[in-house]
Design a protein around this motif. Structure first.
Motif, PDB file in Angstrom:
ATOM      1  N   GLN A  53       1.032  -0.911   0.001  1.00  0.00           N
ATOM      2  CA  GLN A  53       0.121   0.085  -0.105  1.00  0.00           C
ATOM      3  C   GLN A  53       0.319   1.397   0.038  1.00  0.00           C
ATOM      4  O   GLN A  53       0.934   2.536  -0.765  1.00  0.00           O
ATOM      5  CB  GLN A  53      -0.672   0.514   1.380  1.00  0.00           C
ATOM      6  N   PHE A  54       2.181   1.055   1.014  1.00  0.00           N
ATOM      7  CA  PHE A  54       3.271   2.352   0.971  1.00  0.00           C
ATOM      8  C   PHE A  54       3.204   2.612  -0.524  1.00  0.00           C
ATOM      9  O   PHE A  54       3.516   4.187  -1.000  1.00  0.00           O
ATOM     10  CB  PHE A  54       3.953   2.534   1.865  1.00  0.00           C
ATOM     11  N   LEU A  55       3.972   1.757  -1.534  1.00  0.00           N
ATOM     12  CA  LEU A  55       4.364   1.839  -2.601  1.00  0.00           C
ATOM     13  C   LEU A  55       3.672   2.901  -3.221  1.00  0.00           C
ATOM     14  O   LEU A  55       4.126   3.286  -4.312  1.00  0.00           O
ATOM     15  CB  LEU A  55       5.300   0.669  -2.551  1.00  0.00           C
ATOM     16  N   LYS A  56       2.405   2.182  -3.326  1.00  0.00           N
ATOM     17  CA  LYS A  56       1.134   3.226  -4.209  1.00  0.00           C
ATOM     18  C   LYS A  56       1.314   4.343  -3.459  1.00  0.00           C
ATOM     19  O   LYS A  56       0.362   5.686  -4.192  1.00  0.00           O
ATOM     20  CB  LYS A  56      -0.299   1.994  -4.756  1.00  0.00           C
ATOM     21  N   TYR A  57       0.977   4.187  -2.946  1.00  0.00           N
ATOM     22  CA  TYR A  57       0.647   6.149  -1.853  1.00  0.00           C
ATOM     23  C   TYR A  57       1.413   6.857  -2.313  1.00  0.00           C
ATOM     24  O   TYR A  57       1.228   7.892  -2.411  1.00  0.00           O
ATOM     25  CB  TYR A  57       0.214   5.577   0.176  1.00  0.00           C
ATOM     26  N   CYS A  58       2.825   6.303  -1.910  1.00  0.00           N
ATOM     27  CA  CYS A  58       3.856   7.398  -2.063  1.00  0.00           C
ATOM     28  C   CYS A  58       4.313   7.452  -3.836  1.00  0.00           C
ATOM     29  O   CYS A  58       5.671   7.883  -4.180  1.00  0.00           O
ATOM     30  CB  CYS A  58       5.187   6.679  -1.930  1.00  0.00           C
ATOM     31  N   ASN A  59       3.279   6.938  -4.720  1.00  0.00           N
ATOM     32  CA  ASN A  59       3.473   6.772  -6.231  1.00  0.00           C
ATOM     33  C   ASN A  59       5.053   6.597  -6.526  1.00  0.00           C
ATOM     34  O   ASN A  59       5.363   7.105  -7.598  1.00  0.00           O
ATOM     35  CB  ASN A  59       3.564   8.170  -6.769  1.00  0.00           C
ATOM     36  N   ALA A  60       5.856   5.421  -6.005  1.00  0.00           N
ATOM     37  CA  ALA A  60       6.491   4.254  -6.141  1.00  0.00           C
ATOM     38  C   ALA A  60       6.879   3.284  -7.686  1.00  0.00           C
ATOM     39  O   ALA A  60       6.956   3.141  -8.409  1.00  0.00           O
ATOM     40  CB  ALA A  60       7.145   4.115  -5.281  1.00  0.00           C
ATOM     41  N   VAL A  61       5.280   3.263  -7.611  1.00  0.00           N
ATOM     42  CA  VAL A  61       4.150   1.871  -8.153  1.00  0.00           C
ATOM     43  C   VAL A  61       3.357   2.368  -9.014  1.00  0.00           C
ATOM     44  O   VAL A  61       2.448   3.336  -8.252  1.00  0.00           O
ATOM     45  CB  VAL A  61       5.361   0.438  -8.061  1.00  0.00           C
ATOM     46  N   SER A  62       2.783   2.029  -9.926  1.00  0.00           N
ATOM     47  CA  SER A  62       1.714   2.252 -10.925  1.00  0.00           C
ATOM     48  C   SER A  62       0.523   1.531 -10.305  1.00  0.00           C
ATOM     49  O   SER A  62      -0.745   1.868 -10.121  1.00  0.00           O
ATOM     50  CB  SER A  62       1.722   2.868 -11.772  1.00  0.00           C
ATOM     51  N   SER A  63       0.941   0.758  -9.896  1.00  0.00           N
ATOM     52  CA  SER A  63      -0.372  -0.722  -9.456  1.00  0.00           C
ATOM     53  C   SER A  63      -0.163  -1.191  -8.271  1.00  0.00           C
ATOM     54  O   SER A  63       0.961  -1.799  -7.676  1.00  0.00           O
ATOM     55  CB  SER A  63      -0.820  -1.429 -10.452  1.00  0.00           C
ATOM     56  N   GLY A  64      -1.165  -2.115  -7.119  1.00  0.00           N
ATOM     57  CA  GLY A  64      -0.661  -3.307  -6.834  1.00  0.00           C
ATOM     58  C   GLY A  64      -0.229  -4.303  -7.265  1.00  0.00           C
ATOM     59  O   GLY A  64       0.496  -4.348  -6.558  1.00  0.00           O
ATOM     60  N   VAL A  65      -0.485  -4.896  -8.582  1.00  0.00           N
ATOM     61  CA  VAL A  65       0.785  -6.229  -8.880  1.00  0.00           C
ATOM     62  C   VAL A  65       2.118  -5.706  -9.247  1.00  0.00           C
ATOM     63  O   VAL A  65       3.537  -6.029  -8.930  1.00  0.00           O
ATOM     64  CB  VAL A  65      -0.356  -6.357 -11.106  1.00  0.00           C
ATOM     65  N   GLU A  66       2.090  -4.096  -9.402  1.00  0.00           N
ATOM     66  CA  GLU A  66       4.076  -4.059  -9.552  1.00  0.00           C
ATOM     67  C   GLU A  66       3.934  -3.612  -8.618  1.00  0.00           C
ATOM     68  O   GLU A  66       5.479  -3.939  -8.667  1.00  0.00           O
ATOM     69  CB  GLU A  66       3.669  -2.254  -9.918  1.00  0.00           C
ATOM     70  N   ALA A  67       3.986  -3.677  -7.394  1.00  0.00           N
ATOM     71  CA  ALA A  67       4.312  -3.010  -6.369  1.00  0.00           C
ATOM     72  C   ALA A  67       4.401  -4.544  -5.516  1.00  0.00           C
ATOM     73  O   ALA A  67       5.952  -5.058  -4.976  1.00  0.00           O
ATOM     74  CB  ALA A  67       3.196  -2.140  -4.977  1.00  0.00           C
ATOM     75  N   LYS A  68       3.710  -5.798  -6.057  1.00  0.00           N
ATOM     76  CA  LYS A  68       4.150  -7.027  -5.034  1.00  0.00           C
ATOM     77  C   LYS A  68       5.275  -7.714  -6.389  1.00  0.00           C
ATOM     78  O   LYS A  68       5.627  -7.714  -5.716  1.00  0.00           O
ATOM     79  CB  LYS A  68       2.643  -7.073  -6.144  1.00  0.00           C
ATOM     80  N   VAL A  69       5.376  -7.159  -7.711  1.00  0.00           N
ATOM     81  CA  VAL A  69       6.590  -7.574  -8.200  1.00  0.00           C
ATOM     82  C   VAL A  69       7.715  -7.151  -8.337  1.00  0.00           C
ATOM     83  O   VAL A  69       9.101  -8.046  -7.418  1.00  0.00           O
ATOM     84  CB  VAL A  69       6.385  -7.523  -9.958  1.00  0.00           C
ATOM     85  N   VAL A  70       7.956  -5.554  -7.782  1.00  0.00           N
ATOM     86  CA  VAL A  70       9.140  -5.189  -7.517  1.00  0.00           C
ATOM     87  C   VAL A  70       9.374  -6.048  -5.747  1.00  0.00           C
ATOM     88  O   VAL A  70      10.422  -5.857  -5.536  1.00  0.00           O
ATOM     89  CB  VAL A  70       9.150  -3.671  -7.625  1.00  0.00           C
ATOM     90  N   SER A  85       5.818   4.391  12.046  1.00  0.00           N
ATOM     91  CA  SER A  85       6.458   6.041  11.828  1.00  0.00           C
ATOM     92  C   SER A  85       7.730   4.794  12.145  1.00  0.00           C
ATOM     93  O   SER A  85       8.223   4.621  13.371  1.00  0.00           O
ATOM     94  CB  SER A  85       6.642   6.284  13.612  1.00  0.00           C
ATOM     95  N   ASN A  86       8.903   5.904  12.012  1.00  0.00           N
ATOM     96  CA  ASN A  86      10.384   6.138  11.859  1.00  0.00           C
ATOM     97  C   ASN A  86      10.798   4.890  10.687  1.00  0.00           C
ATOM     98  O   ASN A  86      11.982   4.725  10.887  1.00  0.00           O
ATOM     99  CB  ASN A  86      10.732   5.749  13.364  1.00  0.00           C
ATOM    100  N   ASP A  87      10.138   4.172  10.191  1.00  0.00           N
ATOM    101  CA  ASP A  87      10.055   3.302   9.262  1.00  0.00           C
ATOM    102  C   ASP A  87      10.883   3.652   7.846  1.00  0.00           C
ATOM    103  O   ASP A  87      10.298   4.402   7.488  1.00  0.00           O
ATOM    104  CB  ASP A  87       9.702   1.973   9.121  1.00  0.00           C
ATOM    105  N   GLN A  88      12.102   2.790   7.002  1.00  0.00           N
ATOM    106  CA  GLN A  88      13.206   3.767   6.795  1.00  0.00           C
ATOM    107  C   GLN A  88      12.491   2.614   5.220  1.00  0.00           C
ATOM    108  O   GLN A  88      13.622   1.399   5.599  1.00  0.00           O
ATOM    109  CB  GLN A  88      13.966   4.146   6.232  1.00  0.00           C
ATOM    110  N   ILE A  89      11.662   3.435   3.887  1.00  0.00           N
ATOM    111  CA  ILE A  89      11.433   2.085   2.581  1.00  0.00           C
ATOM    112  C   ILE A  89      13.071   3.016   1.646  1.00  0.00           C
ATOM    113  O   ILE A  89      12.852   4.239   1.634  1.00  0.00           O
ATOM    114  CB  ILE A  89      10.515   2.593   2.659  1.00  0.00           C
ATOM    115  N   GLU A  90      13.466   2.046   1.224  1.00  0.00           N
ATOM    116  CA  GLU A  90      14.525   2.049   0.096  1.00  0.00           C
ATOM    117  C   GLU A  90      14.262   1.465  -1.583  1.00  0.00           C
ATOM    118  O   GLU A  90      13.777   0.366  -0.934  1.00  0.00           O
ATOM    119  CB  GLU A  90      15.882   1.811   0.821  1.00  0.00           C
ATOM    120  N   PHE A  91      13.746   2.400  -2.240  1.00  0.00           N
ATOM    121  CA  PHE A  91      12.935   1.561  -3.447  1.00  0.00           C
ATOM    122  C   PHE A  91      13.700   2.254  -4.832  1.00  0.00           C
ATOM    123  O   PHE A  91      12.942   3.901  -4.678  1.00  0.00           O
ATOM    124  CB  PHE A  91      11.546   1.231  -3.232  1.00  0.00           C
ATOM    125  N   GLY A  92      14.430   1.799  -5.922  1.00  0.00           N
ATOM    126  CA  GLY A  92      14.731   3.082  -6.826  1.00  0.00           C
ATOM    127  C   GLY A  92      16.294   4.589  -6.653  1.00  0.00           C
ATOM    128  O   GLY A  92      15.584   4.981  -7.423  1.00  0.00           O
TER     129      GLY A  92
END
Length: 68
Positions: free
Chosen positions: A15-32, A54-61
């Protein structure tokens, strides 16, 4: 580093990857996520249901996102 506020106690990684627009869909989030392209707090995370808080850091792309 981009910072994001969430309104609930947690948000799932997929959900977060979609929320921050890092991916365009749930399917793309699942794959990456399943292919190991996403790290949470410095460790590769392959569970799209991983709860981020809170305070979690996510790294992608070559970007780092932080949850406030």
């Amino acid at each position: 580093m981009e910072k994001f506020k969430i309104k609930d106690e947690y948000i799932t990684l997929g959900q977060f990857l979609k929320y921050c627009n890092a991916v365009s869909s749930g399917v793309e989030a699942k794959v990456v996520i399943l292919e190991g392209y996403v790290s949470v707090n410095g460790e590769v995370e392959k569970r799209r249901g991983k709860k981020l808080r809170s305070n979690d850091q996510i790294e992608f792309g070559n970007k780092i996102y932080c949850i406030e």
